[in-house]
Motif scaffolding. Structure first.
Motif, PDB file in Angstrom:
ATOM      1  N   LEU A 298      34.953  43.335  36.950  1.00 53.80           N
ATOM      2  CA  LEU A 298      35.912  43.581  37.984  1.00 53.80           C
ATOM      3  C   LEU A 298      35.330  43.149  39.279  1.00 53.80           C
ATOM      4  CD1 LEU A 298      37.581  47.030  36.898  1.00 53.80           C
ATOM      5  CD2 LEU A 298      38.532  44.828  36.919  1.00 53.80           C
ATOM      6  N   ASN A 299      33.989  43.606  39.287  1.00 51.19           N
ATOM      7  CA  ASN A 299      33.264  43.222  40.644  1.00 51.19           C
ATOM      8  C   ASN A 299      33.155  41.595  40.818  1.00 51.19           C
ATOM      9  OD1 ASN A 299      32.744  45.696  41.255  1.00 51.19           O
ATOM     10  ND2 ASN A 299      31.012  46.044  40.153  1.00 51.19           N
ATOM     11  N   LEU A 300      32.950  40.935  39.674  1.00 47.56           N
ATOM     12  CA  LEU A 300      33.001  39.297  39.827  1.00 47.56           C
ATOM     13  C   LEU A 300      34.233  38.813  40.520  1.00 47.56           C
ATOM     14  CD1 LEU A 300      31.569  36.675  39.212  1.00 47.56           C
ATOM     15  CD2 LEU A 300      32.414  36.963  36.818  1.00 47.56           C
ATOM     16  N   PHE A 301      35.374  39.653  39.894  1.00 45.83           N
ATOM     17  CA  PHE A 301      36.562  38.977  40.367  1.00 45.83           C
ATOM     18  C   PHE A 301      36.727  39.348  41.865  1.00 45.83           C
ATOM     19  CE2 PHE A 301      37.503  37.549  36.464  1.00 45.83           C
ATOM     20  CZ  PHE A 301      38.612  37.111  36.142  1.00 45.83           C
ATOM     21  N   LYS A 302      36.409  40.492  42.343  1.00 44.45           N
ATOM     22  CA  LYS A 302      36.368  41.087  43.550  1.00 44.45           C
ATOM     23  C   LYS A 302      35.654  40.219  44.793  1.00 44.45           C
ATOM     24  CE  LYS A 302      37.181  45.811  43.047  1.00 44.45           C
ATOM     25  NZ  LYS A 302      36.683  47.316  42.962  1.00 44.45           N
ATOM     26  N   THR A 303      34.306  39.848  44.034  1.00 43.18           N
ATOM     27  CA  THR A 303      33.525  38.851  44.877  1.00 43.18           C
ATOM     28  C   THR A 303      34.269  37.422  45.131  1.00 43.18           C
ATOM     29  OG1 THR A 303      32.231  38.118  42.905  1.00 43.18           O
ATOM     30  CG2 THR A 303      31.274  39.971  44.100  1.00 43.18           C
ATOM     31  N   MET A 304      34.913  37.060  44.088  1.00 51.13           N
ATOM     32  CA  MET A 304      35.668  35.816  44.057  1.00 51.13           C
ATOM     33  C   MET A 304      37.071  36.001  45.158  1.00 51.13           C
ATOM     34  SD  MET A 304      35.163  34.663  40.329  1.00 51.13           S
ATOM     35  CE  MET A 304      36.301  33.085  40.198  1.00 51.13           C
ATOM     36  N   LYS A 305      37.219  37.052  45.437  1.00 51.02           N
ATOM     37  CA  LYS A 305      38.322  37.445  46.281  1.00 51.02           C
ATOM     38  C   LYS A 305      39.808  36.856  45.701  1.00 51.02           C
ATOM     39  CE  LYS A 305      35.956  36.327  50.779  1.00 51.02           C
ATOM     40  NZ  LYS A 305      35.989  35.748  51.852  1.00 51.02           N
TER      41      LYS A 305
ATOM     42  N   ILE B 178      38.107  48.130  31.438  1.00 52.47           N
ATOM     43  CA  ILE B 178      37.578  46.805  31.638  1.00 52.47           C
ATOM     44  C   ILE B 178      36.222  46.895  32.063  1.00 52.47           C
ATOM     45  CG2 ILE B 178      37.871  44.495  32.934  1.00 52.47           C
ATOM     46  CD1 ILE B 178      40.043  45.299  30.966  1.00 52.47           C
ATOM     47  N   ASP B 179      35.330  46.105  31.776  1.00 47.99           N
ATOM     48  CA  ASP B 179      33.796  46.312  32.315  1.00 47.99           C
ATOM     49  C   ASP B 179      33.737  46.167  33.818  1.00 47.99           C
ATOM     50  OD1 ASP B 179      31.075  45.604  33.029  1.00 47.99           O
ATOM     51  OD2 ASP B 179      30.802  44.967  30.873  1.00 47.99           O
ATOM     52  N   LYS B 180      33.130  46.813  34.642  1.00 47.48           N
ATOM     53  CA  LYS B 180      33.196  46.963  35.959  1.00 47.48           C
ATOM     54  C   LYS B 180      32.513  45.699  36.629  1.00 47.48           C
ATOM     55  CE  LYS B 180      33.226  52.005  36.808  1.00 47.48           C
ATOM     56  NZ  LYS B 180      32.716  53.218  37.705  1.00 47.48           N
TER      57      LYS B 180
ATOM     58  N   LEU C 191      42.088  38.527  33.888  1.00 40.76           N
ATOM     59  CA  LEU C 191      41.134  39.523  33.494  1.00 40.76           C
ATOM     60  C   LEU C 191      41.644  40.776  32.554  1.00 40.76           C
ATOM     61  CD1 LEU C 191      37.993  40.053  33.299  1.00 40.76           C
ATOM     62  CD2 LEU C 191      38.616  41.464  35.356  1.00 40.76           C
ATOM     63  N   LYS C 192      42.373  41.403  33.286  1.00 42.06           N
ATOM     64  CA  LYS C 192      42.737  42.578  32.708  1.00 42.06           C
ATOM     65  C   LYS C 192      43.614  42.391  31.412  1.00 42.06           C
ATOM     66  CE  LYS C 192      42.309  46.035  36.478  1.00 42.06           C
ATOM     67  NZ  LYS C 192      43.084  47.017  37.304  1.00 42.06           N
TER      68      LYS C 192
END
Length: 264
Positions: free
Chosen positions: A164-171, A159-161, A181-182
């Motif tokens: 993944l980072n976007l989903f992390k920033t969205m907690k 999966i494009d990082k 996503l995945k």
């Protein structure tokens, strides 16, 4: 006006190319059949050495009931084993994604099992589970399982990082990330594995029947071979190819439907 003419010209060329892609293989296939028929008839080759295409086709009419009965058994085994392989692959793939240590522990073992020839596994399954349908279903499951699992796990890992980072920033939690996503983005590779396994399913069931069974196309082929009825051997082989193509076609249609849903 000029643009419209260019567009129509390109469209016509594309349609013509598509027709060529279909017509050329069919023309070659028909030519092979005609040459084959002519050689057998002109050289008077016995049917137990090489049957004529006309004799093979006639089997579908003269032995329809027997052929269809065995084909149904093989199809049932292939579909059941394939479905079980899909379910197990998805479940294990999800566990591997959520628990990396499971992947590191199981992946090498699974890779090793794929190096074991199918022809050595089938007799063992017959010894352990008898001559019924169970060992054939297990054979199909074992054959189809690994390509599906590897494709699914590979799709989950690539999966494009940035996403993944976007989903992390969205907690987003692990479950939400997997669900939104995945899993959707792994479908392309997942269906690639399904296509590969779909081509193996009928073949695996047939091999298992050949090595130990009482019903199915593998048994039908074995009995026909022992009786030197090569026309029936060829007919059952053609039926196996047709069933495999149907399997792949169904997977392709499901793939288009699922990917269309996720790409909306």
């Amino acid at each position: 006006m000029r643009r419209l003419e260019d567009y129509l010209l390109r469209t016509n060329l594309e349609i013509r190319d598509r027709y060529k892609d279909i017509i050329y293989p069919i023309a070659v296939f028909v030519a092979i059949i005609i040459i084959w028929q002519a050689i057998v008839v002109c050289m008077d080759i016995p049917g137990y050495l090489l049957p004529a295409p006309s004799d093979i086709v006639s089997v579908f009419f003269t032995d329809t009931e027997n052929l269809m009965k065995h084909a149904w058994i093989t199809t049932y085994e292939a579909v059941t084993g394939f479905f079980i392989a899909v379910v197990i692959s998805i479940l294990i793939g999800i566990v591997m994604d959520f628990i990396p240590i499971v992947r590191k522990s199981l992946y090498p073992l699974m890779l090793t099992t794929q190096m074991i020839p199918t022809i050595t596994i089938a007799p063992l399954l017959v010894i352990w589970f008898g001559f019924g349908m169970l060992p054939k279903v297990l054979m199909v499951t074992l054959t189809c399982f690994f390509p599906i699992l590897i494709s699914f796990v590979d799709g989950l890992e690539n999966i494009d990082k940035d996403y993944l980072n976007l989903f992390k920033t969205m907690k987003a939690g692990k479950i939400d990330t997997f669900r939104h996503l995945k899993f959707p983005m792994s479908m392309e590779k997942f269906f690639s594995g399904l296509k590969i396994s779909a081509t193996y399913a009928v073949m695996a069931a047939t091999v298992a029947e050949w090595l130990g069974g009482t019903e199915g196309l593998g048994v039908y082929m074995l009995r026909s071979k022992k009786a030197y009825a090569l026309d029936k051997v060829f007919a059952s082989t053609i039926l196996i190819v047709i069933l495999s193509l149907i399997f792949v076609g169904i997977v392709h249609l499901v793939r288009k439907s699922v990917l269309k849903k996720y790409n909306k």
